[in-house]
Design an enzyme around this catalytic site. Structure first.
Site, PDB file in Angstrom:
ATOM      1  N   TYR A 141       0.968  -1.171  -0.332  1.00 27.37           N
ATOM      2  CA  TYR A 141      -0.145   0.326  -0.091  1.00 27.37           C
ATOM      3  C   TYR A 141       1.017   0.771   0.223  1.00 27.37           C
ATOM      4  O   TYR A 141       0.518   2.276  -1.076  1.00 27.37           O
ATOM      5  CB  TYR A 141      -0.827  -0.047   1.366  1.00 27.37           C
ATOM      6  N   GLU A 163     -12.060   6.556   5.262  1.00 27.29           N
ATOM      7  CA  GLU A 163     -11.479   7.188   6.383  1.00 27.29           C
ATOM      8  C   GLU A 163     -12.764   6.936   7.730  1.00 27.29           C
ATOM      9  O   GLU A 163     -12.121   7.654   8.726  1.00 27.29           O
ATOM     10  CB  GLU A 163     -10.824   8.656   6.099  1.00 27.29           C
ATOM     11  N   TRP A 195      -6.201   2.473  10.247  1.00 24.07           N
ATOM     12  CA  TRP A 195      -6.231   2.031   8.744  1.00 24.07           C
ATOM     13  C   TRP A 195      -6.296   0.841   8.281  1.00 24.07           C
ATOM     14  O   TRP A 195      -6.317   0.150   7.394  1.00 24.07           O
ATOM     15  CB  TRP A 195      -4.910   3.050   7.972  1.00 24.07           C
TER      16      TRP A 195
END
Length: 212
Positions: free
Chosen positions: A30, A52, A60
Site C-alpha cells: 500500500y 477514512e 488504517w
C-alpha cells in the site's frame, strides 16, 4: 530507535521507506504503490473518504485488510448506486461480518453518497472539486520530516475542506480524516524526505493532469 528520530526504516529488501508500514507485506505494498499517488477517479476518491470515516477509532491497517469486503458490500463505492441504499441495505450491511458493523458509519456512507452525487453534479466530478482545493506551496512545509508529519495531523486546507463538506451535509469528514484522505489520494506528498517513494510520487504529481 533511529526510525523514531528520522521517520525512516530500512526494509529487509534494503529499501528505505517511511516508518509506518513496518515490515507488513500488505502495508508495504500500500505504501509503495498507492499512498500519495495522485488519483482523479471519482469512485476511488469516494471510497477513500468513506473508508477514512470507517477508520475513525480504528487503525488504517484494519480497514485496509477489510477493503475488498467493503468494496463488495458497497457496490464498488459507486456513489450513484450507494445513494439509493435504504433501510434493508443498512440491515444487510449490519449483518456483514466482513466490514465494520457500525450503524452510524454505514448510514453516513449512504448520506455521503447522496451528497457526493450533488457535489459531482455541481462541479462536474468529485475529482474536479477536490483537486481545486489542492494546497499551494505556501501551505506546505519546506521539508517533510518525521517531526513535521507527526505534529500536523491536520492542515489549513483540510480544515477548509472539512468545513465546506459539512456545510453541504457530509459527515465523518473532520479535518484529521480529510488530511489523511489528502495524503493518500496525492493532494499532498507526505512521503518523508529520504523515503524511496518520495521522488517517484513527486514526479507523478508533476505529470498529473489536474481535473477541472
Amino acid at each position: 530507535m533511529d526510525e523514531v528520530k528520522t521517520g525512516l526504516l530500512e526494509g529487509a529488501d534494503g529499501v528505505t521507506r517511511c516508518f509506518w508500514p513496518g515490515a507488513l507485506p500488505d502495508y508495504l505494498h500500500y505504501h509503495d504503490h498507492e499512498w500519495g499517488r495522485p488519483v482523479a477517479d471519482d469512485k476511488r476518491l469516494f471510497e477513500k473518504i468513506c473508508l477514512e470515516g470507517f477508520q475513525s477509532g480504528l487503525s488504517w491497517l484494519t480497514i485496509l485488510r477489510k477493503r475488498d469486503n467493503f468494496r463488495e458490500a458497497f457496490n464498488g463505492f459507486d456513489y450513484e448506486r450507494v445513494a439509493e441504499f435504504g433501510e434493508a441495505d443498512i440491515e444487510r450491511l449490519l449483518g456483514n461480518a466482513g466490514i465494520v458493523r457500525h450503524r452510524g458509519k454505514i448510514v453516513s456512507t449512504i448520506n455521503n453518497a447522496r451528497r457526493a452525487r450533488e457535489l459531482a453534479e455541481e462541479a462536474g466530478s468529485l475529482a474536479a472539486w477536490f483537486w481545486r482545493h489542492e494546497p499551494g506551496a505556501d501551505e506546505r512545509p519546506a521539508v517533510v520530516d518525521y517531526r513535521t508529519l507527526t505534529a500536523n495531523p491536520t492542515s489549513p486546507t483540510s480544515i477548509r475542506i472539512s468545513k465546506e463538506l459539512k456545510k453541504r451535509g457530509w459527515n465523518f469528514v473532520g479535518p484529521t480524516t480529510i488530511y489523511a484522505f489528502m495524503q493518500a489520494m496525492g493532494l499532498v506528498n507526505d512521503h518523508i524526505e529520504g523515503c524511496a517513494c518520495r521522488a517517484e510520487v513527486e514526479k507523478q504529481r508533476a505529470e498529473f493532469r489536474r481535473p477541472g
